[in-house]
Design an enzyme around this catalytic site. Structure first.
Site, short mmCIF file in Angstrom:
data_model
loop_
_atom_site.label_atom_id
_atom_site.label_comp_id
_atom_site.label_asym_id
_atom_site.label_seq_id
_atom_site.Cartn_x
_atom_site.Cartn_y
_atom_site.Cartn_z
N ASP A 24 -55.24 -16.25 -111.37
CA ASP A 24 -53.79 -16.13 -111.61
C ASP A 24 -53.47 -16.19 -113.10
OD1 ASP A 24 -51.16 -15.85 -110.94
OD2 ASP A 24 -50.87 -17.92 -110.30
N ASN A 72 -49.50 -9.43 -101.63
CA ASN A 72 -49.35 -8.73 -102.92
C ASN A 72 -48.74 -7.33 -102.80
OD1 ASN A 72 -52.24 -10.26 -104.57
ND2 ASN A 72 -50.07 -10.76 -104.77
C1 FPP Z 1 -52.70 -12.64 -110.38
O1 FPP Z 1 -52.05 -12.65 -111.63
C2 FPP Z 1 -53.71 -11.56 -110.32
C3 FPP Z 1 -53.80 -10.60 -109.37
C4 FPP Z 1 -52.86 -10.48 -108.23
C5 FPP Z 1 -54.82 -9.55 -109.41
C6 FPP Z 1 -56.18 -9.93 -109.89
C7 FPP Z 1 -56.94 -8.70 -110.23
C8 FPP Z 1 -57.84 -8.58 -111.23
C9 FPP Z 1 -58.26 -9.69 -112.09
C10 FPP Z 1 -58.45 -7.24 -111.55
C11 FPP Z 1 -59.29 -6.59 -110.51
C12 FPP Z 1 -60.26 -7.44 -109.78
C13 FPP Z 1 -61.53 -7.10 -109.45
C14 FPP Z 1 -62.31 -7.99 -108.54
C15 FPP Z 1 -62.20 -5.89 -109.98
P1 FPP Z 1 -50.47 -12.44 -111.67
O2 FPP Z 1 -50.19 -10.99 -111.83
O3 FPP Z 1 -49.86 -13.06 -110.46
O4 FPP Z 1 -50.08 -13.23 -112.96
P2 FPP Z 1 -48.69 -13.99 -113.24
O5 FPP Z 1 -48.65 -15.14 -112.27
O6 FPP Z 1 -48.85 -14.43 -114.65
O7 FPP Z 1 -47.59 -13.00 -113.02
#
Ligand code: FPP
Length: 265
Positions: A24, A72
């Site tokens: 996250d 998501n």
């Molecule tokens: C949460 O951060 C992250 C995600 C929902 C996606 C995670 C994906 C990756 C790291 C890239 C692809 C993964 C692989 C395995 C190739 P957020 O967007 O909720 O952050 P925030 O809370 O700061 O808004």
């Protein structure tokens, strides 16, 4: 089948056998730098690479990463689309490296919602690494803990319709084989980056006796140093699995339900 922490006391060691991570903070990492949220996700892929490498070197048996939850889809459509593209590109670029390093790829979740090309790449990535004997890298995509339990229940009842008529007979061991990670040990260590303290419908069943570690570090900044801090914290935990500290220290054998009489006062 792995050992169930609620049925038996699992083996434990200094290095977690199974690490599960909620990655996250990508959006906030980007915002802090005046970049679009998707730049945070792109940078997050580098952190995935570093984490896979560090876990494999440390001797972790299984690493599960929550890449995309069943909730998501509620994000803006452009962001969902970028996440799918990143996933596809990562599969195209990284599977050969996983294979070279003996890392087996598995993807869990309801994959039927993904487009055909992505489903094909996932199947190919799993097939190309199926023989690998090193760490297993599990990517949870369109995954939800509640979906996992429901899906397992449906599969169990399809195979054992007799259980529907006799629910009292259902044991944990009837359901467990149908859960997404039935062949892996339950996670020893759960890590969530980004400063939030939630499970967010991750491995609800499997986290029953997992040690939790939360860090304010945003996912794109996560790497070997942060992971080692989590490992250090893990080695200091006393894993009691329902027992008392005194029992652990004396090595006392545990009792079972029904084998203890109520003492009269
Ligand atoms: C949460 O951060 C992250 C995600 C929902 C996606 C995670 C994906 C990756 C790291 C890239 C692809 C993964 C692989 C395995 C190739 P957020 O967007 O909720 O952050 P925030 O809370 O700061 O808004």
């Amino acid at each position: 089948m792995s050992v169930s922490s609620t049925q038996q006391i699992p083996e434990t060691g200094a290095i977690p056998r199974h690490v599960a991570i909620i990655m996250d903070g990508n959006g906030r990492w980007a915002k802090k730098r005046m970049l679009p949220r998707v730049a945070g996700h792109a940078k997050g892929v580098d952190a995935v690479r570093a984490t896979v490498e560090t876990c494999a070197r440390a001797g972790v048996q299984c690493l599960t990463l929550f890449a995309f939850s069943s909730e998501n889809w509620r994000r803006p459509v452009e962001e969902v689309s970028v996440l799918m593209r990143l996933f596809l590109t990562a599969l195209e670029k990284e599977v050969a490296l996983l294979r070279k390093n003996g890392i087996r790829l598995r993807v869990i979740g309801d994959l039927s919602a993904f487009d055909a090309k992505l489903q094909e790449m996932i199947a190919r990535g799993e097939a190309d690494t199926a023989h690998c004997k090193g760490m297993t890298l599990v990517v949870a995509a369109n995954y939800g803990g509640r979906w996992d339990i429901l899906n397992a229940t449906r599969q169990m009842l399809a195979v054992r319709p007799d259980l529907a008529a006799n629910p009292q007979a259902i044991a944990e061991s009837d359901l467990a084989p149908y859960l997404a990670l039935a062949d892996q040990p339950e996670p020893d260590l759960f890590i969530r980056t980004g400063g939030e303290h939630r499970v967010s419908n991750f491995l609800l069943w499997q986290l029953a006796y997992t040690e939790f570690y939360f860090t304010d570090c945003f996912w794109p900044d996560f790497g070997a140093e942060e992971l080692n801090k989590a490992f250090e914290s893990f080695t200091r935990r006393e894993r009691r699995f329902g027992r008392t500290s005194e029992q652990l220290q004396s090595g006392q054998v545990s009792t079972h339900p029904g084998s203890v009489e109520v003492l009269s006062s």
